[in-house]
Design a protein around this motif. Structure first.
Motif, PDB file in Angstrom:
ATOM      1  N   MET A   1       1.005  -1.167  -0.084  1.00 61.66           N
ATOM      2  CA  MET A   1       0.013   0.042  -0.160  1.00 61.66           C
ATOM      3  C   MET A   1       1.260   1.317  -0.118  1.00 61.66           C
ATOM      4  SD  MET A   1      -2.662   1.321   2.835  1.00 61.66           S
ATOM      5  CE  MET A   1      -3.791   2.454   2.603  1.00 61.66           C
ATOM      6  N   ILE A   2       0.395   2.110  -0.823  1.00 65.13           N
ATOM      7  CA  ILE A   2       1.167   3.481  -0.759  1.00 65.13           C
ATOM      8  C   ILE A   2       0.589   4.194   0.004  1.00 65.13           C
ATOM      9  CG2 ILE A   2       2.162   5.293  -2.419  1.00 65.13           C
ATOM     10  CD1 ILE A   2       2.281   3.447  -4.381  1.00 65.13           C
ATOM     11  N   THR A   3       1.026   5.067   0.993  1.00 65.74           N
ATOM     12  CA  THR A   3       0.432   6.384   1.670  1.00 65.74           C
ATOM     13  C   THR A   3       1.136   7.496   1.651  1.00 65.74           C
ATOM     14  OG1 THR A   3       1.774   5.632   3.777  1.00 65.74           O
ATOM     15  CG2 THR A   3      -0.291   4.430   3.572  1.00 65.74           C
ATOM     16  N   ASN A   4       0.812   8.538   2.263  1.00 63.04           N
ATOM     17  CA  ASN A   4       1.438   9.603   2.067  1.00 63.04           C
ATOM     18  C   ASN A   4       1.694  10.460   3.662  1.00 63.04           C
ATOM     19  OD1 ASN A   4      -0.685  12.019   2.477  1.00 63.04           O
ATOM     20  ND2 ASN A   4      -1.822  10.471   1.171  1.00 63.04           N
ATOM     21  N   ASN A   5       2.551  11.372   3.666  1.00 63.45           N
ATOM     22  CA  ASN A   5       2.812  12.022   4.837  1.00 63.45           C
ATOM     23  C   ASN A   5       2.169  13.630   4.846  1.00 63.45           C
ATOM     24  OD1 ASN A   5       4.232   9.946   5.814  1.00 63.45           O
ATOM     25  ND2 ASN A   5       5.921  10.645   4.349  1.00 63.45           N
ATOM     26  N   LEU A   6       1.052  13.821   4.055  1.00 63.82           N
ATOM     27  CA  LEU A   6       0.495  14.950   3.879  1.00 63.82           C
ATOM     28  C   LEU A   6       0.074  15.497   5.261  1.00 63.82           C
ATOM     29  CD1 LEU A   6      -0.317  17.515   2.084  1.00 63.82           C
ATOM     30  CD2 LEU A   6      -2.454  16.242   1.565  1.00 63.82           C
ATOM     31  N   LYS A   7      -0.503  14.800   6.093  1.00 65.54           N
ATOM     32  CA  LYS A   7      -0.976  15.251   7.364  1.00 65.54           C
ATOM     33  C   LYS A   7       0.065  15.761   8.177  1.00 65.54           C
ATOM     34  CE  LYS A   7      -4.925  13.445   9.494  1.00 65.54           C
ATOM     35  NZ  LYS A   7      -5.550  12.143  10.070  1.00 65.54           N
ATOM     36  N   GLN A   8       1.206  14.939   8.405  1.00 67.21           N
ATOM     37  CA  GLN A   8       2.315  15.332   8.935  1.00 67.21           C
ATOM     38  C   GLN A   8       2.745  16.801   8.593  1.00 67.21           C
ATOM     39  OE1 GLN A   8       3.266  13.899  11.919  1.00 67.21           O
ATOM     40  NE2 GLN A   8       4.513  16.116  12.184  1.00 67.21           N
ATOM     41  N   LEU A   9       3.009  16.783   7.274  1.00 65.09           N
ATOM     42  CA  LEU A   9       3.718  18.023   6.583  1.00 65.09           C
ATOM     43  C   LEU A   9       2.943  19.162   6.782  1.00 65.09           C
ATOM     44  CD1 LEU A   9       4.615  16.245   3.266  1.00 65.09           C
ATOM     45  CD2 LEU A   9       6.144  17.001   5.143  1.00 65.09           C
ATOM     46  N   ARG A  11       0.892  19.485   9.567  1.00 68.48           N
ATOM     47  CA  ARG A  11       1.171  19.769  10.951  1.00 68.48           C
ATOM     48  C   ARG A  11       2.233  20.617  11.391  1.00 68.48           C
ATOM     49  NH1 ARG A  11       0.360  14.300  12.522  1.00 68.48           N
ATOM     50  NH2 ARG A  11      -1.906  13.860  12.288  1.00 68.48           N
ATOM     51  N   ASP A  12       3.471  20.227  10.500  1.00 71.77           N
ATOM     52  CA  ASP A  12       4.707  20.928  10.740  1.00 71.77           C
ATOM     53  C   ASP A  12       4.617  22.455  10.186  1.00 71.77           C
ATOM     54  OD1 ASP A  12       5.679  18.229  11.510  1.00 71.77           O
ATOM     55  OD2 ASP A  12       6.738  17.657   9.717  1.00 71.77           O
ATOM     56  N   LYS A  13       3.914  22.875   9.090  1.00 69.82           N
ATOM     57  CA  LYS A  13       3.758  24.084   8.606  1.00 69.82           C
ATOM     58  C   LYS A  13       2.495  24.696   9.549  1.00 69.82           C
ATOM     59  CE  LYS A  13       5.843  24.655   4.235  1.00 69.82           C
ATOM     60  NZ  LYS A  13       6.136  25.828   4.052  1.00 69.82           N
ATOM     61  N   ASN A  14       1.934  24.009  10.250  1.00 67.90           N
ATOM     62  CA  ASN A  14       0.665  24.519  11.229  1.00 67.90           C
ATOM     63  C   ASN A  14      -0.344  25.009  10.139  1.00 67.90           C
ATOM     64  OD1 ASN A  14      -0.660  24.988  13.505  1.00 67.90           O
ATOM     65  ND2 ASN A  14       0.312  27.092  13.636  1.00 67.90           N
ATOM     66  N   ILE A  15      -0.663  24.177   9.206  1.00 64.24           N
ATOM     67  CA  ILE A  15      -1.809  24.722   8.348  1.00 64.24           C
ATOM     68  C   ILE A  15      -2.974  23.577   8.279  1.00 64.24           C
ATOM     69  CG2 ILE A  15      -0.262  26.287   6.672  1.00 64.24           C
ATOM     70  CD1 ILE A  15      -0.558  24.066   4.773  1.00 64.24           C
ATOM     71  N   ASN A  16      -4.079  24.221   7.963  1.00 55.87           N
ATOM     72  CA  ASN A  16      -5.200  23.264   7.920  1.00 55.87           C
ATOM     73  C   ASN A  16      -5.611  22.871   6.152  1.00 55.87           C
ATOM     74  OD1 ASN A  16      -7.006  25.252   6.839  1.00 55.87           O
ATOM     75  ND2 ASN A  16      -7.499  25.709   9.031  1.00 55.87           N
ATOM     76  N   GLN A  17      -6.302  22.001   6.140  1.00 61.73           N
ATOM     77  CA  GLN A  17      -6.913  21.778   4.785  1.00 61.73           C
ATOM     78  C   GLN A  17      -7.569  22.822   3.908  1.00 61.73           C
ATOM     79  OE1 GLN A  17      -9.413  18.276   4.464  1.00 61.73           O
ATOM     80  NE2 GLN A  17      -8.116  17.182   6.114  1.00 61.73           N
TER      81      GLN A  17
END
Length: 69
Positions: A1-9, A11-17
């Motif tokens: 399965m391929i997943t992504n780290n978008l949620k963590q990225l 969080r690191d930039k402190n931005i929401n969707q």
């Protein structure tokens, strides 16, 4: 399965969707699907936008989780 780290990225930039959608021009729905790992086909232009904004490579954005489907 391929997943992504978008949620963590995000969080690191402190931005929401919503903020990411506004900044990148991608729809909230697209970003939501990536955040929830609900993407069945990865869209190359979207991945490029994420990589450019977060200043990461594809390898830093995506990861393979062996044995998961």
């Amino acid at each position: 399965m391929i997943t992504n780290n978008l949620k963590q990225l995000m969080r690191d930039k402190n931005i929401n969707q919503g903020e990411l959608a506004e900044i990148t021009g991608l729809s909230r729905q697209t970003i939501n699907k990536y955040c929830r790992n609900r993407i069945t086909r990865f869209d190359e232009p979207s991945l490029e936008v994420f990589c450019e904004y977060f200043e990461v490579s594809f390898n830093e954005l995506l990861q393979i989780v062996p044995g998961k489907r």
